[in-house]
Write an enzyme that holds these catalytic residues in place. Structure first.
Site, mmCIF file in Angstrom:
data_model
loop_
_atom_site.group_PDB
_atom_site.id
_atom_site.type_symbol
_atom_site.label_atom_id
_atom_site.label_comp_id
_atom_site.label_asym_id
_atom_site.label_seq_id
_atom_site.Cartn_x
_atom_site.Cartn_y
_atom_site.Cartn_z
ATOM 1 N N CYS A 1 0.817 -1.230 0.000
ATOM 2 C CA CYS A 1 0.000 0.000 0.000
ATOM 3 C C CYS A 1 0.842 1.268 0.000
ATOM 4 O O CYS A 1 0.394 2.316 -0.446
ATOM 5 C CB CYS A 1 -0.922 0.013 1.209
ATOM 6 N N HIS B 1 -3.814 7.167 0.924
ATOM 7 C CA HIS B 1 -4.070 5.797 0.478
ATOM 8 C C HIS B 1 -5.538 5.460 0.762
ATOM 9 O O HIS B 1 -6.131 5.978 1.712
ATOM 10 C CB HIS B 1 -3.134 4.838 1.232
ATOM 11 N N ASN C 1 -9.856 -0.667 -2.804
ATOM 12 C CA ASN C 1 -8.437 -0.477 -2.498
ATOM 13 C C ASN C 1 -7.606 -1.041 -3.651
ATOM 14 O O ASN C 1 -7.589 -2.248 -3.875
ATOM 15 C CB ASN C 1 -8.124 -1.203 -1.183
HETATM 16 O O1 UT7 Z 1 -4.553 -1.296 2.355
HETATM 17 C C1 UT7 Z 1 -4.082 -2.286 3.212
HETATM 18 C C2 UT7 Z 1 -4.434 -1.972 4.582
HETATM 19 N N1 UT7 Z 1 -5.715 -2.515 4.916
HETATM 20 C C3 UT7 Z 1 -6.466 -1.883 5.781
HETATM 21 O O2 UT7 Z 1 -6.099 -0.816 6.230
HETATM 22 C C4 UT7 Z 1 -7.735 -2.532 6.256
HETATM 23 C C5 UT7 Z 1 -7.967 -2.220 7.698
HETATM 24 N N2 UT7 Z 1 -9.062 -2.964 8.293
HETATM 25 C C6 UT7 Z 1 -10.346 -2.698 7.967
HETATM 26 O O3 UT7 Z 1 -10.626 -1.836 7.160
HETATM 27 C C7 UT7 Z 1 -11.436 -3.467 8.691
HETATM 28 O O4 UT7 Z 1 -10.874 -4.223 9.728
HETATM 29 C C8 UT7 Z 1 -12.264 -4.387 7.758
HETATM 30 C C9 UT7 Z 1 -13.156 -3.540 6.874
HETATM 31 C C10 UT7 Z 1 -11.342 -5.228 6.918
HETATM 32 C C11 UT7 Z 1 -13.170 -5.317 8.582
HETATM 33 O O5 UT7 Z 1 -14.010 -4.571 9.430
HETATM 34 P P1 UT7 Z 1 -14.185 -5.025 10.953
HETATM 35 O O6 UT7 Z 1 -15.153 -4.108 11.561
HETATM 36 O O7 UT7 Z 1 -12.818 -5.089 11.556
HETATM 37 O O8 UT7 Z 1 -14.862 -6.440 10.798
HETATM 38 P P2 UT7 Z 1 -14.377 -7.868 11.316
HETATM 39 O O9 UT7 Z 1 -13.277 -8.391 10.467
HETATM 40 O O10 UT7 Z 1 -14.140 -7.804 12.792
HETATM 41 O O11 UT7 Z 1 -15.674 -8.729 11.078
HETATM 42 C C12 UT7 Z 1 -16.894 -8.420 11.737
HETATM 43 C C13 UT7 Z 1 -17.951 -9.399 11.252
HETATM 44 C C14 UT7 Z 1 -17.556 -10.848 11.400
HETATM 45 O O12 UT7 Z 1 -18.716 -11.571 11.759
HETATM 46 P P3 UT7 Z 1 -18.985 -11.979 13.282
HETATM 47 O O13 UT7 Z 1 -17.822 -12.806 13.690
HETATM 48 O O14 UT7 Z 1 -19.076 -10.687 14.036
HETATM 49 O O15 UT7 Z 1 -20.282 -12.725 13.187
HETATM 50 C C15 UT7 Z 1 -17.133 -11.241 10.008
HETATM 51 O O16 UT7 Z 1 -17.307 -12.614 9.773
HETATM 52 O O17 UT7 Z 1 -18.203 -9.195 9.856
HETATM 53 C C16 UT7 Z 1 -18.075 -10.442 9.168
HETATM 54 N N3 UT7 Z 1 -17.554 -10.150 7.839
HETATM 55 C C17 UT7 Z 1 -18.347 -9.934 6.780
HETATM 56 N N4 UT7 Z 1 -19.662 -9.925 6.629
HETATM 57 C C18 UT7 Z 1 -20.148 -9.633 5.406
HETATM 58 C C19 UT7 Z 1 -16.244 -10.032 7.465
HETATM 59 N N5 UT7 Z 1 -16.199 -9.727 6.163
HETATM 60 C C20 UT7 Z 1 -17.459 -9.648 5.714
HETATM 61 C C21 UT7 Z 1 -18.030 -9.363 4.465
HETATM 62 N N6 UT7 Z 1 -19.366 -9.366 4.351
HETATM 63 N N7 UT7 Z 1 -17.277 -9.068 3.374
#
Ligand code: UT7
Length: 348
Positions: free
Chosen positions: A125, A275, A305
């Site tokens: 990134c 970014h 992204n």
């Molecule tokens: O450019 C490289 C650098 N990358 C970044 O900077 C990314 C940084 N991180 C993020 O932007 C966030 O952490 C994400 C957007 C990737 C994820 O958001 P989050 O609020 O941290 O969600 P999570 O991974 O903790 O997941 C929450 C819930 C989970 O379900 P449960 O366990 O709460 O039932 C996941 O299984 O959301 C679920 N989940 C989804 N649901 C629908 C994870 N991905 C998805 C999805 N669609 N695509």
């Protein structure tokens, strides 16, 4: 930390400036709803957590350097230069055409410019800012005069497009951006286009928080096997929360470091091109630093992204939207896999 070359634009070395910018995204648009059946996701989840509405995906045999070639042609046109004017290529990507040789070599062949040096930068990134910094050193010292810098990615063929991979797969899009970096004539005046500084950092102790485990030589066996593929180790994996927490801390830090080094304040900046990993990250940075919303130019809604491409793509989109004009002061910051983080301050 000693930085002997910083502020060298005031000393005897040459100063770089961006001469032109171009970008390209493949025509196929994938809306959030188009992913819902593939990955058991929803438009609501993706928009709320990331701000992403759609992304572009390549089709058929299109490779990374094909996207880069079109972005390069557009950057050359914007700089009013011919491809023969390019005397070096620095190419940032995490999704190369092939493991080796570097994708800069494939692009160089497509441009029919045999002989000029071609370097790949593997900084994910922050790849574009790292590439900009590397090119800047060659311009400053007079080694090269016009350097093509590319950030280009094809994610759609590399992510796991099933429910198991949805946390990563929905975030990424395909696209390319390119700039031509050249030398200012003499010492630029305060309102003239110039690159003031780049700041680069990394902390490899977080390498496994966002990575692709395989192919790898750490196996007691071949670097790619049926077992690796069955386990899905060839797909990117991310500890999203850890990445998020570090991004909202390190991006403001490195941004302020760059402004301080260049002798500017946040208020001096006309446009912030960050970014594009998550709209929420950029909104939090804006709030933390008190930056007015209209000064942060985001493109993640349209492109997702695109990793090394987000910043040059953002620059090109901002020019097209009439938001980036000659003489404006721009500050960029990025954070990502490595962990790596970086910033650049320049006048357009
Ligand atoms: O450019 C490289 C650098 N990358 C970044 O900077 C990314 C940084 N991180 C993020 O932007 C966030 O952490 C994400 C957007 C990737 C994820 O958001 P989050 O609020 O941290 O969600 P999570 O991974 O903790 O997941 C929450 C819930 C989970 O379900 P449960 O366990 O709460 O039932 C996941 O299984 O959301 C679920 N989940 C989804 N649901 C629908 C994870 N991905 C998805 C999805 N669609 N695509």
């Amino acid at each position: 930390m000693s930085r002997p070359l910083q502020n060298s634009h005031q000393k005897t070395l040459r100063t770089s400036r961006i001469l032109g910018v171009g970008s390209y995204v493949p025509p196929r648009i994938m809306k959030n709803d188009d992913l819902k059946d593939l990955m058991d996701t929803s438009d609501e989840w993706i928009r709320q957590r990331t701000g992403i509405e759609q992304r572009h995906w390549v089709e058929g045999t299109t490779n990374n350097s094909d996207l880069a070639l079109i972005a390069t042609e557009r950057a050359l046109e914007s700089a009013k230069l011919r491809k023969q004017d390019i005397d070096m290529i620095v190419y940032a990507t995490l999704s190369p055409d092939h493991d080796f040789p570097g994708t800069a070599c494939f692009l160089q062949a497509k441009l029919e410019l045999p002989g000029i040096p071609a370097i790949d930068v593997r900084q994910q990134c922050t790849g574009f800012i790292y590439a900009l910094s590397i090119a800047d050193q060659f311009i400053k010292t007079g080694a090269y005069n016009k350097i093509l810098i590319v950030g280009s990615e094809i994610h759609s063929k590399g992510v796991n497009k099933t429910p198991e991979g949805r946390d990563v797969a929905v975030l990424f899009g395909d696209g390319a951006g390119a700039v031509i970096l050249g030398a200012c004539e003499g010492i630029p005046g305060p309102d003239e286009s110039q690159l003031y500084c780049t700041q680069l950092h990394a902390d490899g102790s977080f390498a496994k928080e966002l990575w692709i485990e395989a192919p790898t030589h750490s196996n007691d066996g071949p670097r790619l096997s049926h077992e690796i593929i069955e386990k899905g180790l060839h797909f990117p994996s991310m500890n999203g929360k850890t990445v998020f927490v570090h991004a909202v801390k390190k991006m403001p830090e490195v941004l302020l470091e760059g402004l301080n080094e260049s002798g500017f304040t946040l208020d001096d900046v006309d446009l912030f091109i960050f970014h594009q990993a998550n709209l929420r990250i950029n909104e939090m940075i804006g709030k933390q630093l008190g930056i007015p919303e209209e000064k942060i130019f985001n493109t993640i809604q349209k492109f997702g992204n695109t990793t090394a491409a987000t910043i040059p793509l953002g620059l090109d989109e901002a020019v097209k939207a009439g938001k980036l004009k000659p003489g404006m002061l721009v500050a960029s910051a990025a954070f990502g896999s490595g962990f790596t983080w970086a910033s650049a301050v320049f006048r357009w």
